[in-house]
Design an enzyme around this catalytic site. Structure first.
Site, PDB file in Angstrom:
ATOM      1  N   GLU A 100       0.894  -1.163   0.000  1.00 53.00           N
ATOM      2  CA  GLU A 100       0.000   0.000   0.000  1.00 53.00           C
ATOM      3  C   GLU A 100       0.925   1.203   0.000  1.00 53.00           C
ATOM      4  OE1 GLU A 100      -1.530   3.100   0.794  1.00 53.00           O
ATOM      5  OE2 GLU A 100      -1.863   2.436   2.839  1.00 53.00           O
ATOM      6  N   CYS A 103      -1.790   8.791   2.898  1.00 53.64           N
ATOM      7  CA  CYS A 103      -1.700   8.345   1.496  1.00 53.64           C
ATOM      8  C   CYS A 103      -2.993   8.644   0.753  1.00 53.64           C
ATOM      9  CB  CYS A 103      -1.357   6.861   1.429  1.00 53.64           C
ATOM     10  SG  CYS A 103      -2.355   5.854   2.530  1.00 53.64           S
TER      11      CYS A 103
END
Length: 459
Positions: free
Chosen positions: A231, A265
Site C-alpha cells: 500500500e 496516502c
C-alpha cells in the site's frame, strides 16, 4: 537517530521523548522464532477462539484510548482528536473481524467429479509488516488483526518516529490474551530488515510506504518467492464536475486535504475543477485555507498540527518552491512559520501543470494542487494522468452518472462520491499502478495471507 539507538522526538516541542537501543541480530532472529513457535499453537485454536481474543483486543484498545492517543500525538504531532478517532477505528476493525471472521474463513464444501471437494482457508505462518508513522496504531492493526484471525504469527517493524506506539500495541495485544511472542515488534535497521524478509520462517511481507520503498521490498521478497501486499503513496485526484454542489465540494476538499495534518496516502491532493466552477472554487478554497489555525495538536481549537519531522517539513517546502519555480502560484500559505515545532501552513497552489512536483508527485503535507479542466471528461483525463492510483473522488449532483464514471473510467482502487472517507473495516482498501497491489479490510483483505487449500475426498 544515532548509530546505536532510535530516538523519538516530539514534533511540537522538538524535544527528545525517549531512546531505544537497536536489537542485535541474534535478538531480532529470536523474535522471529518466538512468533513462529507461538504460531504453531495459535493455528490450532478454533476460529471462534481466535475471534474471542480479537474481541478482547477491541476492549483493551478502548480502555487504553487516552494514554495511547496522547502517545501518538506526542510522537507524530497528529491532532489529539484524530488520535482518539484512530483508536476508535482500530477497535472497530477488531469488532468487525471478530464478528465476521469465523464465517468468512469457514471451510467451503464443493462437489467435484471425483467425489467431494473441500476448500480451507488455512494460516501460512509468520507475516512481516513494515509500517509508516502517520497512523501509529491503525497501520499496525490493519494488517495484523486479519493475519491473527487467520491463525498466522505477525511481526512489526514500525517507523522509528513512533517506536513507543508499536511497543504499546504489543502490550495491549498481550494484555487482551494474545499469546506472548505471537505479535513480535522488531527495533531494527534496514539492513537487518532485509535479513527478516530472507528468514525461512517468514512467509509473507506487507508494507505501507513510498512507491520507492515498495519496489525495494517487493524485489527482495520476490527473490525468495514470498508474497507481498503493498500500500504505497498516491496523489489522489478529487474532481469537481460542472453540476457539483460547490459549497459541499470546497468544505469536503479542505477537510480531505488537511486530515491527519495532510500526511495520509489517501488525502485528497489534486483538485481538478471544471472551467465553470474554477474561479469560485479557487476563491472559496483559498479563503478557507487562510483561516486554518495551526498550533498545539492537543488544543481543541487547533485545526493543523506540526508535521512529523524537520526533514518531512523541509521536503514539503522544497516541493512547493520547485512547483512555483516551474510556474505554479501560491494562493494561500507557502511560508514556513517562525516558531518552535515543525509547522507548515495550509498551502494552496494554482496553475499546477505537468513537470511540477505538485502535479507529478505526492506532497506528504498540507498542500493542495488546484488544476483547471475544460469539462467533466477532461477532468477524468487529468485525474488518470498520474503514476498513482490509490483513492480519489467525484463531486456531482448526478450520482448515478458519477458512479458510472468512477467504475468505468477512474483508474484507482477507491473512489469517494460527494464525500471524503479514509477507511472502513468492511470496505477493501488498496490501489493500482504505483500505489501498489493487494487489499486490506473486508473479506478480500482478510484472505490476502492465507493458504487456500484444496482437499479432494474420493466418492
Amino acid at each position: 537517530m544515532t548509530d546505536h539507538k532510535i530516538e523519538t522526538i516530539n514534533p511540537l516541542t522538538e524535544a527528545t521523548l525517549k531512546s531505544y537501543p537497536y536489537m542485535a541480530d541474534a535478538e531480532a532472529m529470536s523474535v522471529v522464532q518466538a512468533s513462529h513457535d507461538a504460531f504453531l499453537q495459535w493455528r490450532l485454536k478454533s476460529l471462534d477462539e481466535r475471534a474471542a481474543v480479537i474481541a478482547a483486543i477491541a476492549k483493551e484498545l478502548r480502555s487504553a484510548k487516552e494514554e495511547f492517543a496522547q502517545l501518538m500525538t506526542d510522537e507524530v504531532g497528529k491532532l489529539l482528536r484524530d488520535s482518539r478517532a484512530e483508536i476508535d477505528l482500530c477497535a472497530a476493525i477488531c469488532d468487525y473481524t471478530a464478528k465476521h471472521g469465523p464465517a468468512m474463513l469457514a471451510d467451503e464444501e464443493h462437489s467435484v467429479q471425483q467425489g467431494r471437494g473441500l476448500v480451507t482457508y488455512s494460516p501460512i505462518g509468520v507475516v512481516y509488516g513494515i509500517q509508516p508513522w502517520n497512523f501509529p496504531c491503525y497501520q499496525a492493526v490493519r494488517y495484523s488483526i486479519s493475519s491473527l484471525m487467520v491463525g498466522n504469527g505477525v511481526l512489526l517493524k514500525h517507523s522509528e518516529n513512533c517506536t513507543g506506539s508499536g511497543l504499546m500495541l504489543r502490550d495491549i495485544y498481550e494484555r487482551a490474551g494474545l499469546p506472548k511472542g505471537l505479535f513480535g515488534v522488531l527495533l531494527i535497521t534496514h539492513d537487518q530488515s532485509d535479513a527478516i524478509i530472507d528468514h525461512k520462517l517468514v512467509r509473507g511481507v506487507t508494507l505501507t510506504g513510498s512507491d520507492k520503498a515498495g519496489r525495494t521490498v517487493a524485489q527482495k521478497a520476490a527473490a525468495v518467492s514470498k508474497k507481498t501486499v503493498l500500500e504505497l503513496g498516491s496523489n489522489d485526484a478529487y474532481m469537481i464536475f460542472d453540476d457539483a454542489d460547490l459549497d459541499l465540494a470546497i468544505k469536503t476538499c479542505v477537510q480531505g486535504r488537511l486530515f491527519n495534518n495532510g500526511q495520509t496516502c489517501v488525502n485528497a491532493k489534486r483538485f481538478i475543477v471544471t472551467e465553470k466552477n474554477y474561479d469560485a472554487f479557487v476563491d472559496g478554497y483559498a479563503k478557507a485555507f487562510d483561516a486554518i489555525t495551526i498550533g498545539d495538536p492537543t488544543a481543541d481549537d487547533t485545526q493543523l498540527g506540526p508535521l512529523v519531522s524537520k526533514s518531512q517539513r523541509d521536503q514539503v517546502h522544497r516541493q512547493v518552491e520547485e512547483s512555483v519555480a516551474k510556474g505554479a502560484r501560491v494562493v494561500a500559505g507557502g511560508q514556513i512559520p517562525d516558531r518552535t515545532g515543525w509547522f507548515y501552513p495550509a498551502t494552496a497552489l494554482v496553475d499546477v501543470a505537468p513537470g511540477q512536483p505538485a502535479y507529478d508527485d505526492e506532497i506528504f503535507g498540507p498542500v493542495a494542487s488546484i488544476i483547471k479542466a475544460k469539462d467533466d471528461e477532461d477532468a477524468m483525463r487529468i485525474a488518470n494522468d498520474s503514476r498513482y492510483g490509490l483513492g480519489g473522488g467525484i463531486f456531482s449532483k448526478d450520482v448515478d452518472r458519477a458512479v458510472k464514471m468512477a467504475s468505468t473510467y477512474f483508474d484507482t482502487g477507491m473512489v469517494c462520491i460527494n464525500t471524503y472517507t479514509i477507511a472502513s473495516p468492511d470496505m477493501p482498501f488498496g490501489g493500482v499502478k504505483d500505489s501498489g497491489y493487494g487489499r486490506e479490510h473486508g473479506e478480500v483483505g482478510l484472505k490476502e495471507f492465507v493458504n487456500v487449500k484444496s482437499i479432494t475426498i474420493g466418492g
